[in-house]
Design a protein around this motif. Structure first.
Motif, PDB file in Angstrom:
ATOM      1  N   ARG A   2       0.879  -1.170   0.000  1.00 24.48           N
ATOM      2  CA  ARG A   2       0.000   0.000   0.000  1.00 24.48           C
ATOM      3  C   ARG A   2       0.920   1.225   0.000  1.00 24.48           C
ATOM      4  O   ARG A   2       1.628   1.475   0.979  1.00 24.48           O
ATOM      5  CB  ARG A   2      -0.914  -0.004   1.225  1.00 24.48           C
ATOM      6  N   ALA A  31       0.578   0.577  -9.680  1.00 18.41           N
ATOM      7  CA  ALA A  31      -0.784   0.036  -9.619  1.00 18.41           C
ATOM      8  C   ALA A  31      -0.948  -1.127 -10.585  1.00 18.41           C
ATOM      9  O   ALA A  31      -1.597  -2.138 -10.276  1.00 18.41           O
ATOM     10  CB  ALA A  31      -1.797   1.138  -9.924  1.00 18.41           C
ATOM     11  N   HIS A  35       0.081  -3.173  -6.803  1.00 12.65           N
ATOM     12  CA  HIS A  35       0.169  -2.396  -5.572  1.00 12.65           C
ATOM     13  C   HIS A  35      -1.056  -1.492  -5.438  1.00 12.65           C
ATOM     14  O   HIS A  35      -1.647  -1.066  -6.432  1.00 12.65           O
ATOM     15  CB  HIS A  35       1.444  -1.556  -5.559  1.00 12.65           C
ATOM     16  N   ASP A  36      -1.413  -1.190  -4.205  1.00 13.19           N
ATOM     17  CA  ASP A  36      -2.525  -0.296  -3.912  1.00 13.19           C
ATOM     18  C   ASP A  36      -1.936   1.111  -3.732  1.00 13.19           C
ATOM     19  O   ASP A  36      -1.214   1.371  -2.767  1.00 13.19           O
ATOM     20  CB  ASP A  36      -3.217  -0.758  -2.625  1.00 13.19           C
ATOM     21  N   VAL A  37      -2.238   2.034  -4.666  1.00 17.17           N
ATOM     22  CA  VAL A  37      -1.519   3.308  -4.731  1.00 17.17           C
ATOM     23  C   VAL A  37      -2.491   4.476  -4.561  1.00 17.17           C
ATOM     24  O   VAL A  37      -3.546   4.522  -5.201  1.00 17.17           O
ATOM     25  CB  VAL A  37      -0.759   3.452  -6.061  1.00 17.17           C
ATOM     26  N   THR A  38      -2.087   5.420  -3.722  1.00 19.52           N
ATOM     27  CA  THR A  38      -2.844   6.651  -3.511  1.00 19.52           C
ATOM     28  C   THR A  38      -1.904   7.839  -3.667  1.00 19.52           C
ATOM     29  O   THR A  38      -0.757   7.789  -3.209  1.00 19.52           O
ATOM     30  CB  THR A  38      -3.473   6.679  -2.100  1.00 19.52           C
ATOM     31  N   VAL A  52     -10.189   8.542  -9.492  1.00 27.30           N
ATOM     32  CA  VAL A  52      -9.359   7.380  -9.819  1.00 27.30           C
ATOM     33  C   VAL A  52      -8.882   7.546 -11.256  1.00 27.30           C
ATOM     34  O   VAL A  52      -9.679   7.794 -12.169  1.00 27.30           O
ATOM     35  CB  VAL A  52     -10.140   6.060  -9.674  1.00 27.30           C
ATOM     36  N   PHE A  56      -4.906   4.269  -9.891  1.00 25.85           N
ATOM     37  CA  PHE A  56      -4.598   4.725  -8.534  1.00 25.85           C
ATOM     38  C   PHE A  56      -5.575   5.831  -8.128  1.00 25.85           C
ATOM     39  O   PHE A  56      -6.176   6.501  -8.971  1.00 25.85           O
ATOM     40  CB  PHE A  56      -3.147   5.223  -8.426  1.00 25.85           C
ATOM     41  N   ARG A  57      -5.714   6.013  -6.807  1.00 20.80           N
ATOM     42  CA  ARG A  57      -6.599   7.042  -6.264  1.00 20.80           C
ATOM     43  C   ARG A  57      -5.871   8.367  -6.130  1.00 20.80           C
ATOM     44  O   ARG A  57      -4.685   8.395  -5.796  1.00 20.80           O
ATOM     45  CB  ARG A  57      -7.116   6.634  -4.874  1.00 20.80           C
ATOM     46  N   THR A  83      -0.805   2.292   5.567  1.00 18.57           N
ATOM     47  CA  THR A  83       0.067   2.419   4.404  1.00 18.57           C
ATOM     48  C   THR A  83       1.424   1.787   4.689  1.00 18.57           C
ATOM     49  O   THR A  83       2.008   1.978   5.752  1.00 18.57           O
ATOM     50  CB  THR A  83       0.257   3.911   4.040  1.00 18.57           C
TER      51      THR A  83
END
Length: 367
Positions: A2, A31, A35-38, A52, A56-57, A83
């Motif tokens: 994350r 992403a 992977h979880d990406v912000t 989005v 990714f956010r 995270t």
């Protein structure tokens, strides 16, 4: 993982530039690898609080300065604590993440801002900004690994006392094929944010001085920014309406068309981490003339092969004059520039940053 990027702006922001392109391209690459990406960045008019894009956010919070407070507040929230890795993007001012977190931190710096602080804030504000960047950041981030985009920027960071610095270069942005052929008459282009430290007045001045020697010469200014009014005034003062054409912020197809028409891109910037505009121009076969002492431009431009590097404003004008008078040489430079641009990929950039993040997570907590 994350992954959270803390960035002053995103590419949709009116002041967004190459740093934001880098963040979003690598965020999308991470992403795509699962992977979880912000990305947390500043709000601006017309932009959603949450969106989005590229897998990714994007969270938009606060303004020019308050975004830094929102970044720290997010790290202290439940979502922030979950995270794994945080990329603190330092564009002059840091998010100060080591104050609230001890694990999984990486700082991303494109270049140091010694000259920009002095140019944009010539009084005490600039001195304070440079003090924060040159003294506070090296102390606060002394245990944090840094990522930058050129050897020049790595040397500048080393000079500030930072030792753990990895170079992860930009990829070449993907542009559509130009719809228009190369201009039959001499044409220059500047692709940049319209801000004082890009010194676009120098490109305007040399166009004014060379237009009699090169009939039909036109300069296209591509980009926007808060210095636009000053540039409009300079164009008007010199009577260059129709000779210098300010296009503002354009879509990718129009950008490709304008770069593809140009014989040469002029980049008079005082400092570049790499000069992503150099690769965008190169991707459509347009070489660049830039300053040798502007940092990353000495690496993104191969002097005499993919463009030209010069020492001062007089030589900028002289070399531009010579190149405009030698179309065969310009064509050879453009072909070499296109070939070299193809060797820089966002996949490699993603791999480089991912490696740094994973290594930092394996190291555990900061001392």
């Amino acid at each position: 993982m994350r992954v959270l990027f803390l960035s002053w702006r995103d590419t949709s922001h009116p002041d967004g530039g190459g740093s934001e392109v880098y963040v979003e391209q690598v965020a999308a690459g991470l992403a795509a690898r699962g992977h979880d990406v912000t990305v947390l960045c500043a709000s601006h008019d017309g932009a959603a609080d949450v969106s989005v894009t590229g897998g990714f956010r994007v969270l938009r919070r606060g303004g020019r300065l308050t975004v830094y407070v929102h970044g720290l507040a997010y790290l202290l929230s439940r979502a922030g604590r979950r995270t794994d890795a945080v990329v603190d993007v330092i564009n002059g001012l840091p998010f100060a993440t080591p104050l609230v977190r001890r694990r999984g931190l990486v700082a991303l710096v494109h270049h140091v801002h010694r000259e920009q602080w002095r140019i944009i804030y010539p009084g005490w504000g600039g001195r304070l900004g440079w003090y924060v960047e040159s003294r506070v950041v090296p102390w606060l981030y002394r245990a944090i690994p840094f990522v930058t985009v050129s050897e020049a920027s790595r040397r500048d960071l080393h000079a500030l006392g930072l030792r753990r610095v990895e170079v992860v270069r930009n990829g070449t942005p993907s542009l559509p094929a130009p719809r228009l052929p190369r201009s039959a008459t001499p044409r220059l282009c500047v692709l940049a944010r319209l801000v004082p430290h890009k010194r676009i007045e120098q490109a305007i001045a040399l166009t004014d001085e060379l237009r009699e020697r090169h009939p039909g010469l036109v300069l296209d200014l591509v980009g926007d920014g808060w210095w636009a009014g000053e540039l409009d005034a300079e164009i008007s003062r010199r009577g260059l309406q129709g000779v210098v054409v300010r296009h503002g912020r354009v879509d990718e197809q129009t950008k490709a068309d304008l770069l593809g028409q140009a014989w040469l891109m002029v980049l008079p910037s005082v400092r570049e981490g790499w000069g992503i505009a150099v690769l965008e121009a190169a991707a459509v076969g347009t070489p660049t003339v830039a300053y040798r002492n502007a940092g990353g431009t000495a690496e993104s431009v191969v002097d005499g092969t993919t463009g030209a590097l010069v020492a001062d404003e007089a030589s900028l004008r002289q070399i531009t004059d010579e190149l405009l008078g030698d179309p065969r040489r310009l064509d050879a430079l453009g072909r070499a520039a296109r070939e070299r641009a193809a060797t820089f990929t966002w996949d490699e950039a993603t791999t480089g940053l991912e490696k740094v993040l994973l290594e930092e997570l394996r190291r555990g907590y900061l001392p």
